[in-house]
Design a protein around this motif. Structure first.
Motif, short mmCIF file in Angstrom:
data_model
loop_
_atom_site.label_atom_id
_atom_site.label_comp_id
_atom_site.label_asym_id
_atom_site.label_seq_id
_atom_site.Cartn_x
_atom_site.Cartn_y
_atom_site.Cartn_z
N GLY A 42 0.81 -1.21 0.00
CA GLY A 42 0.00 0.00 0.00
C GLY A 42 0.85 1.26 0.00
N LYS A 43 2.04 1.19 -0.56
CA LYS A 43 2.97 2.32 -0.57
C LYS A 43 3.49 2.54 -1.98
N SER A 44 4.07 3.71 -2.17
CA SER A 44 4.73 3.99 -3.45
C SER A 44 6.18 3.52 -3.36
N VAL A 45 6.80 3.31 -4.50
CA VAL A 45 8.21 2.96 -4.54
C VAL A 45 9.01 4.06 -3.84
N GLN A 46 8.67 5.30 -4.12
CA GLN A 46 9.39 6.43 -3.51
C GLN A 46 9.31 6.39 -1.99
#
Length: 81
Positions: A42-46
């Protein structure tokens, strides 16, 4: 409301003075696996990479950007997201 040319130039100049990009090369298959992992979390790569950097060096600096946005938020680069 669309961004004016002056605001766009001011923001670009601020980002150039205050932000840096750290990147690594991965095989496309590995990069896709990491993108899928990030999505499963549930997160972005960044955000995952910023979290890792913070684990290594301690809390990251926070400086409001020219418009008050988070200084590390650069969602326009598809390689980072």
């Amino acid at each position: 409301m669309p961004m004016t040319d002056k605001k766009r130039k001011t923001d670009a100049a601020w980002k150039k003075r205050n932000l840096a990009t750290i990147a690594c090369k991965l095989y496309k298959n590995d990069a896709e696996k990491f993108r899928q992992y990030a999505a499963q979390q549930g997160k972005s790569v960044q955000s995952l990479l910023q979290g890792y950097v913070a684990q290594c060096i301690g809390p990251l600096e926070y400086h409001p950007g020219p418009g008050g946005e988070k200084s590390g938020d650069n969602s326009s680069n598809s390689e980072d997201n």
